[in-house]
Structure formats: structure tokens, C-alpha cells
Design an enzyme around this catalytic site. Structure first.
Site, mmCIF file in Angstrom:
data_model
loop_
_atom_site.group_PDB
_atom_site.id
_atom_site.type_symbol
_atom_site.label_atom_id
_atom_site.label_comp_id
_atom_site.label_asym_id
_atom_site.label_seq_id
_atom_site.Cartn_x
_atom_site.Cartn_y
_atom_site.Cartn_z
ATOM 1 N N LYS A 97 0.849 -1.024 -0.041
ATOM 2 C CA LYS A 97 0.006 -0.026 0.069
ATOM 3 C C LYS A 97 0.999 1.271 -0.099
ATOM 4 C CE LYS A 97 -3.995 2.101 0.454
ATOM 5 N NZ LYS A 97 -5.421 1.817 -0.295
ATOM 6 N N ASP A 143 -5.218 -0.609 5.173
ATOM 7 C CA ASP A 143 -5.695 -1.484 4.411
ATOM 8 C C ASP A 143 -4.661 -2.840 4.173
ATOM 9 O OD1 ASP A 143 -7.735 0.039 3.809
ATOM 10 O OD2 ASP A 143 -6.773 1.031 1.842
ATOM 11 N N PRO A 184 -18.901 -11.675 -3.884
ATOM 12 C CA PRO A 184 -20.255 -11.311 -3.271
ATOM 13 C C PRO A 184 -20.300 -10.285 -2.256
ATOM 14 C CG PRO A 184 -19.281 -13.181 -2.208
ATOM 15 C CD PRO A 184 -18.324 -12.820 -3.427
#
Length: 257
Positions: A45, A58, A220
Site C-alpha cells: 500500500k 488496508d 459477493p
């Protein structure tokens, strides 16, 4: 064989069509699938914004989700180069905090070092492709170009939303990549809704056309909260990302008639 040099790892920059499209969860999913395949993975990151010094960012979230898939702790490396407390574009956050901006060349050097020791290096950007990282207006795209200038064949994975408006932002990002000579590996839907609407279902066929690149997965909704994340990731990503998801089958089952 003695005296040979191990090939440098694959480099994949992960960007999004905007904020809150599921980029971190998608990065974690790619990392988890690669780890399940036995690869050594590094997640970088470059610029973390909106997180205090003592809070997980993150990269740590990727580790939480993908870590259980690692055969051994040394198979997963998590890195962060700069952290700014306010939730703003990295250059603005750096300026307001009085901290130094992040140079594209420094990112490229870090990526190159990680690629020497890992099979896959994932670089997760902040926001979209053209968010500014420094006073010169350099972006994640410039970081990817700097990596390619070092001789590493970096590619880009685009995380997009499923619903209305995503085709425009996907096409704009794809055009920006093409203009900069950066290859787009494909598109992943960062959050496929539990109850998709007409636009979501139509976009399964339209997103690859807008991007000029294949659809490589559909994670999902709320995947980051689900148990068994590594198995979920493999089921939601295509073989190009070390999963077993089939775009044609998913589109036939969930797309519009």
C-alpha cells in the site's frame, strides 16, 4: 540449477473506478487465491490515508483476510510506505499533515525489491487511477509506469462497482490506461449484490466491452465479513487470478435475459 537467477515476480497494480468499490477486499481475494496456489505474495500500500498511526490500515486488512491462506507466515509480506491521517487524496493529505509526498520512483524501487523475493506483488492504490500522490500530480499510473521502466512487466487490475454508472467510469479508466501504455489485465466486480437489479445484471455483459478487457471475478456483497474468506476468494476469481470462477457461467446464471 546452480548459478541461475530466479525470475522476478509478477506485478499487479490494483485500482478502482472510484472509492468504496471494494478494492481492498479484491486485493485480499487475489492475495488469498495466490497463496492457496502456493505462491509467495507481497502486498504494498504505497499511500495510506484516513488512518491514525496506531490503527490498522488496508495492508493489515488484507493480512487479516488473506493470511489464513498462507502455507507459512513468510509467504505473505505486507508493506506500507506512507501514512497520512486525513481521508483525502494522498498529495492533499501529505500537504495538510506536513509529511513528505510519495515519489513514484520510491514506489518502483520498493516494488522491484519485493518482486525479487515474491512470486506476486500486489500494489493497492488509493481511490482511482489518477488520484494525485505528489505536488507534480503523479498518480498510481505513474507509479506503474515507473515500475515498467525498471523492466518489470506490471499490469493493472480494475475493481469496479456492479450497478448504474459503472460503465462510464470503467471506460474512462481503461482509456486512461491505454493512453499511458499500461496493460489492463481485467475487471473484477468488487461487490456483487445479494439482490442484483437490472443494471447490475446487464453490466455483467457490458463491463468487458467498456473495459476492452475480460471480467475476472465478482466478489459477493459483504465478502470481507464472511467466514472462510480464502475459499470464497478462489470461488469468486477467474483462473487468471488463481481462482476457479467462470465468467461465462456466472453471466449466464445472473445476467439479464
Amino acid at each position: 540449477m546452480s548459478g541461475t537467477t530466479r525470475p522476478e515476480g509478477r506485478v499487479l497494480f490494483v485500482t478502482g473506478t472510484g472509492t468504496e468499490v471494494g478494492k481492498t477486499v479484491a486485493t485480499a481475494a487475489v492475495a488469498a487465491s495466490a497463496l492457496r496456489a502456493g505462491l509467495r505474495v507481497a502486498v504494498l500500500k504505497p499511500g495510506q490515508t484516513g488512518v491514525a498511526p496506531d490503527e490498522p490500515g488496508d495492508a493489515e486488512e488484507v493480512g487479516r483476510l488473506a493470511g489464513p491462506a498462507a502455507p507459512a507466515p513468510e509467504h505473505l509480506t505486507l508493506c506500507e510506505l506512507a501514512r497520512y491521517p486525513e481521508p483525502l487524496a494522498p498529495d492533499t493529505a501529505a500537504r495538510r499533515s506536513g509529511l513528505p509526498c510519495l515519489a513514484a520512483e520510491d514506489v518502483a524501487k520498493e516494488v522491484a525489491g519485493l518482486a525479487e523475493r515474491h512470486d506476486l506483488v500486489l500494489v493497492e492504490g488509493a481511490g482511482g487511477l489518477l488520484v494525485r500522490y505528489d505536488e507534480q500530480g503523479r498518480t498510481l499510473a505513474d507509479q506503474a509506469r515507473a515500475v515498467r521502466e525498471l523492466g518489470l512487466p506490471a499490469e493493472v487490475l480494475l475493481v469496479a462497482s456492479a450497478g448504474l454508472g459503472t460503465l462510464n467510469t470503467t471506460a474512462l479508466t481503461a482509456e486512461a490506461l491505454a493512453a499511458r501504455g499500461l496493460p489492463l489485465l481485467g475487471v473484477v466486480v468488487g461487490s456483487w449484490p445479494d439482490s442484483p437489479g437490472l443494471a447490475d445484471r446487464c453490466n455483467l455483459a457490458d463491463l468487458p466491452r467498456a473495459a476492452g478487457a475480460p471480467l475476472l471475478g465478482a466478489l459477493p456483497e459483504h465478502a470481507g465479513r464472511a467466514g472462510g474468506f480464502p475459499a470464497l476468494a478462489a470461488a469468486a476469481l477467474a483462473p487468471a487470478l488463481h481462482g476457479h470462477w467462470d465468467a461465462a457461467a456466472f453471466t449466464a446464471a445472473h445476467g439479464a435475459d
